[in-house]
Design a protein around this motif. Structure first.
Motif, mmCIF file in Angstrom:
data_model
loop_
_atom_site.group_PDB
_atom_site.id
_atom_site.type_symbol
_atom_site.label_atom_id
_atom_site.label_comp_id
_atom_site.label_asym_id
_atom_site.label_seq_id
_atom_site.Cartn_x
_atom_site.Cartn_y
_atom_site.Cartn_z
ATOM 1 N N GLY A 259 0.716 -1.260 0.051
ATOM 2 C CA GLY A 259 0.249 0.159 -0.170
ATOM 3 C C GLY A 259 1.234 1.354 -0.118
ATOM 4 N N GLY A 260 2.379 0.859 -0.700
ATOM 5 C CA GLY A 260 3.023 2.332 -0.489
ATOM 6 C C GLY A 260 3.906 2.906 0.716
ATOM 7 N N ARG A 261 2.710 2.506 2.132
ATOM 8 C CA ARG A 261 3.503 3.120 2.990
ATOM 9 C C ARG A 261 3.523 1.680 3.962
ATOM 10 N NH1 ARG A 261 0.172 6.959 7.012
ATOM 11 N NH2 ARG A 261 -1.200 4.828 5.991
ATOM 12 N N GLY A 262 4.866 1.802 4.818
ATOM 13 C CA GLY A 262 5.176 0.710 5.753
ATOM 14 C C GLY A 262 6.106 0.496 6.681
ATOM 15 N N LEU A 263 5.673 -0.443 7.702
ATOM 16 C CA LEU A 263 6.810 -0.667 8.784
ATOM 17 C C LEU A 263 7.855 -2.082 8.066
ATOM 18 C CD1 LEU A 263 5.159 -0.368 11.982
ATOM 19 C CD2 LEU A 263 7.179 0.962 11.574
ATOM 20 N N LEU A 264 9.089 -1.929 8.326
ATOM 21 C CA LEU A 264 9.976 -2.956 8.086
ATOM 22 C C LEU A 264 10.520 -3.224 9.853
ATOM 23 C CD1 LEU A 264 11.843 -4.448 5.775
ATOM 24 C CD2 LEU A 264 13.493 -2.550 6.814
ATOM 25 N N LYS A 265 10.674 -4.511 10.346
ATOM 26 C CA LYS A 265 10.471 -5.285 11.371
ATOM 27 C C LYS A 265 11.471 -6.086 11.273
ATOM 28 C CE LYS A 265 6.141 -4.029 12.988
ATOM 29 N NZ LYS A 265 4.496 -4.371 13.823
ATOM 30 N N THR A 266 12.422 -6.389 11.854
ATOM 31 C CA THR A 266 13.441 -7.593 11.814
ATOM 32 C C THR A 266 12.498 -8.907 12.525
ATOM 33 O OG1 THR A 266 14.224 -7.516 14.064
ATOM 34 C CG2 THR A 266 15.451 -6.334 13.004
ATOM 35 N N SER A 267 12.624 -9.710 11.345
ATOM 36 C CA SER A 267 11.337 -11.404 11.999
ATOM 37 C C SER A 267 11.872 -12.042 12.966
ATOM 38 C CB SER A 267 11.610 -11.853 11.170
ATOM 39 O OG SER A 267 11.411 -11.968 9.890
ATOM 40 N N GLY B 79 13.822 -2.768 16.602
ATOM 41 C CA GLY B 79 13.972 -3.348 15.810
ATOM 42 C C GLY B 79 13.006 -3.392 14.349
ATOM 43 N N GLN B 80 12.685 -1.468 14.387
ATOM 44 C CA GLN B 80 10.936 -1.787 13.588
ATOM 45 C C GLN B 80 12.215 0.439 12.498
ATOM 46 O OE1 GLN B 80 7.785 -0.955 14.739
ATOM 47 N NE2 GLN B 80 7.491 -2.855 16.306
ATOM 48 N N ALA B 81 11.681 0.330 11.118
ATOM 49 C CA ALA B 81 11.546 1.507 11.085
ATOM 50 C C ALA B 81 10.594 2.092 9.693
ATOM 51 C CB ALA B 81 13.044 1.799 9.585
ATOM 52 N N ARG B 82 9.961 3.058 9.952
ATOM 53 C CA ARG B 82 8.530 3.758 9.156
ATOM 54 C C ARG B 82 9.618 3.650 7.747
ATOM 55 N NH1 ARG B 82 3.851 6.502 9.866
ATOM 56 N NH2 ARG B 82 3.057 6.112 11.608
ATOM 57 N N VAL B 83 9.117 3.154 6.176
ATOM 58 C CA VAL B 83 9.205 4.074 5.000
ATOM 59 C C VAL B 83 8.337 3.687 4.061
ATOM 60 C CG1 VAL B 83 11.534 2.189 5.461
ATOM 61 C CG2 VAL B 83 8.977 0.958 4.848
ATOM 62 N N SER B 84 8.380 5.359 3.845
ATOM 63 C CA SER B 84 7.172 5.380 2.632
ATOM 64 C C SER B 84 7.947 5.506 1.260
ATOM 65 C CB SER B 84 6.834 6.771 3.116
ATOM 66 O OG SER B 84 7.753 7.532 3.335
ATOM 67 N N ASP B 85 9.385 5.270 0.467
ATOM 68 C CA ASP B 85 10.236 5.032 -0.906
ATOM 69 C C ASP B 85 10.523 4.053 -0.541
ATOM 70 O OD1 ASP B 85 12.269 6.329 0.054
ATOM 71 O OD2 ASP B 85 11.304 8.279 0.204
ATOM 72 N N GLY C 19 14.014 4.578 1.216
ATOM 73 C CA GLY C 19 13.936 4.462 2.328
ATOM 74 C C GLY C 19 14.214 2.943 2.778
ATOM 75 N N LEU C 20 13.612 2.515 2.490
ATOM 76 C CA LEU C 20 13.258 0.735 2.411
ATOM 77 C C LEU C 20 15.012 0.357 2.286
ATOM 78 C CD1 LEU C 20 11.166 -1.363 2.759
ATOM 79 C CD2 LEU C 20 11.326 -1.635 0.487
ATOM 80 N N ARG C 21 15.066 0.563 1.505
ATOM 81 C CA ARG C 21 16.217 -0.046 1.314
ATOM 82 C C ARG C 21 17.256 0.286 2.001
ATOM 83 N NH1 ARG C 21 16.357 -3.139 -3.571
ATOM 84 N NH2 ARG C 21 14.813 -2.517 -4.677
ATOM 85 N N ALA C 22 17.267 1.697 2.617
ATOM 86 C CA ALA C 22 18.391 1.462 3.737
ATOM 87 C C ALA C 22 17.867 1.512 4.831
ATOM 88 C CB ALA C 22 18.052 3.713 3.942
ATOM 89 N N ALA C 23 17.090 1.387 5.095
ATOM 90 C CA ALA C 23 16.371 1.089 6.611
ATOM 91 C C ALA C 23 16.635 -0.397 6.773
ATOM 92 C CB ALA C 23 14.900 0.602 6.418
#
Lengths: 367, 367
Positions: free
Chosen positions: A136-144, A152-158, A161-165
């Motif tokens: 959906g274009g906006r998300g939370l990246l979390k370690t499994s 161990g969480q990061a908000r990403v919106s592009d 940002g996702l790759r950097a996180a």
């Protein structure tokens, strides 16, 4: 003295193990905890095996118990292997392997018919391609694994940002969760005995601050309790739970509940059950693990809880807390550390309005 | 972690000390008990000084606590002398000297304006002359010290019987109490802090069997609670209580309350406060002894208690007890002995009618 299996083993000796021990003692059970921290809170009311979770002698001692349970899901598989087949471990390995790994957990939840937020499992860099779009274009990246309380969480919106996180998290396995617009967060715990008999706790409304639970409230007649019980019952049956499991939900605007996370144990949001006039979540887990009968265990009184997080002596009005009607202080005997859970205050009242009014005063007394 | 005096000492390590320790721990207090019994119930949740009450090293350790309290009134004066002036002992020596001696206790109760049954103090054989007449012709001869649960008592209805009973008790100091025709037995506890602030517990109705408490019931709105509070308040003020005191009353046909006995501590009849949705008598004593604020602490729910006395494993329906809604099992981890208090079951319910109905079922499950 009673047919209760008299000796309960617990993996972990933190405040959850401490409160499990305080609940087990009156039931006639002795408790032994395996915990590497010399200052573990549970040492005050249980026999403390001061050793790593994989210590051979420590695991031998647990294997000699009548049943073993845990206060955290990240138990080394090695420890579980050493116990398996020798003593009932509740919950068991298969369930723990699931609930300690976010991607597997969400897949197993969906397989059990429970809705979750959209997610993509990230194992390799290639999994990042188009992942954001899928959620959906906006998300939370979390370690499994090993993330908790917002760590161990990061908000990403592009994409960048996702790759950097992911880079920053060390390219470990992760899940990318779609960001959900929710009305409120609620939780519900269910205890399930070896025989498969299920006993539900109450629906609890939770308010977080900086990713950590701050306040929980439990009122009778919540219109969403039935839906939460239905989902919890389906998941625990599909996963063949033995012990206690807590489900955290997002409640959407249309009233539907999505499962956010699962904890195969007592949970911070259930602490208020200690003082609400019913069976506490700690007694419920002990009863389920020891195979004792248990009926549904919702509190008989409106109750709430406020966490004491990284509060120094002089920062809270302790006398004011004790003086406020309906308060029950629960301190864990842990040393101060910034952001550390040091205790909680439970609150009860004869009716919901009085609870709300007292809760507002209590929250002013705790920074 | 809090300004609570962190270290509480307790003289005695039985089930009352065990439950005091279980209540003190969440308040942030460490507990040390001095108790000669190696298998003392309190050892499971407190530091156990395994030595006689007069042990020098043991008393040194208690003197190093922030405050000392007790679970029984017959503390050797020697122990109190060793502690006096070094650590607050609550309740203090003067009150204990009174409450451990039946004759002095009754005199002090009357001096405080509380009514008791008619009595005569028996110190010498000469005191027996005409004593029975002074108490109404029928009486109970009780040793002035060390009697409890009906031990050290004899019913007498004539001069010869009285002399024989006193002979049998070894001609020790006794009191001859007039037999009272009462409607029911009730009790009420009051906690009083060092500052003199008083906090009342609820009025509790008690039913004894063979001289030992069997069942206690606490319902809201008992018409005699106000009278009991008034008497308890007067006595605790006159005796300058620091800590918690329980008063046992006979309720006469005309509704008047006579004080039967006083215990300067938590009491079996108050165990039901553990699970009624309020502050327990154990937390109330700990708070009063540590000087923590405390408001009146009556349960918010109708509650009851049934004692487990000399019951063997196979004699009680333990699974049935756990399966009955509203039950809370409390076992003391003591070995079986005929007539020994091994535990109790608390019972709560949303309303009085449900409590009565559940209590009838519970009593059938416990011999």
């Amino acid at each position: 003295m009673t047919p209760v299996p008299p000796h309960l083993g617990i993996l972990g000796g933190g405040q959850l193990a401490q409160m499990l021990s305080l609940a087990a003692l009156p039931l006639g059970a002795r408790v032994t905890v395996l915990e590497p921290d010399a200052q573990a809170p549970a040492r005050l009311c249980a026999a403390h095996l001061h050793a790593p979770y994989t210590d051979r002698a420590g695991l031998e001692a647990l294997a000699a118990c009548d049943a073993v349970t845990l206060e955290f899901e990240n138990v080394p598989g090695e420890a579980l292997s050493a116990l398996e087949g020798r003593v009932p471990v509740r919950p068991g390995r298969a369930l723990l392997e699931r609930s300690k790994h976010r991607a597997r957990e969400k897949q197993a939840l969906q397989a059990a018919g429970a809705r979750t937020a959209p997610f993509v499992a990230i194992e390799t860099g290639a999994d990042l391609d188009g992942a954001l779009g899928q959620v959906g274009g906006r998300g939370l990246l979390k370690t499994s694994e090993l993330g908790y309380d917002g760590k161990g969480q990061a908000r990403v919106s592009d994409e960048d940002g996702l790759r950097a996180a992911w880079q920053q998290m060390g390219r470990v396995p992760c899940v990318l969760e779609g960001l959900i617009d929710f009305e409120r967060e609620v939780s519900l715990a269910v205890a399930r005995g070896p025989g498969g008999r299920v006993a539900f706790g109450p629906l609890i409304e939770n308010v977080h601050r900086d990713g950590i639970l701050r306040t929980s409230v439990c009122l009778e007649g919540d219109p969403h309790e039935a839906q939460a019980r239905e989902i919890a019952g389906r998941v625990t049956a599909a996963w063949d739970l033995e012990g206690l499991m807590t489900l955290e939900f997002f409640q959407l605007a249309d009233g539907e509940l999505l499962v956010n996370e699962v904890a195969p144990r007592v949970h911070n949001s259930g602490h208020l059950t200690q003082d609400g006039g019913g069976v506490s979540q700690f007694e419920a887990q002990v009863r389920a693990v020891l195979g004792l009968p248990l009926a549904d265990w919702r509190p008989l009184l409106p109750c709430a809880m406020v966490n004491i997080i990284g509060v120094k002596d002089q920062e809270a009005d302790w006398a004011g807390i004790d003086a406020l009607a309906g308060t029950h202080l629960h301190l864990y005997h842990k040393g101060w550390r910034a952001g550390r859970k040091l205790g909680h205050v439970n609150l009860v009242a004869p009716d919901a309005a009085t609870l709300r009014e007292r809760l507002a005063r209590l929250e002013r007394l705790i920074p």
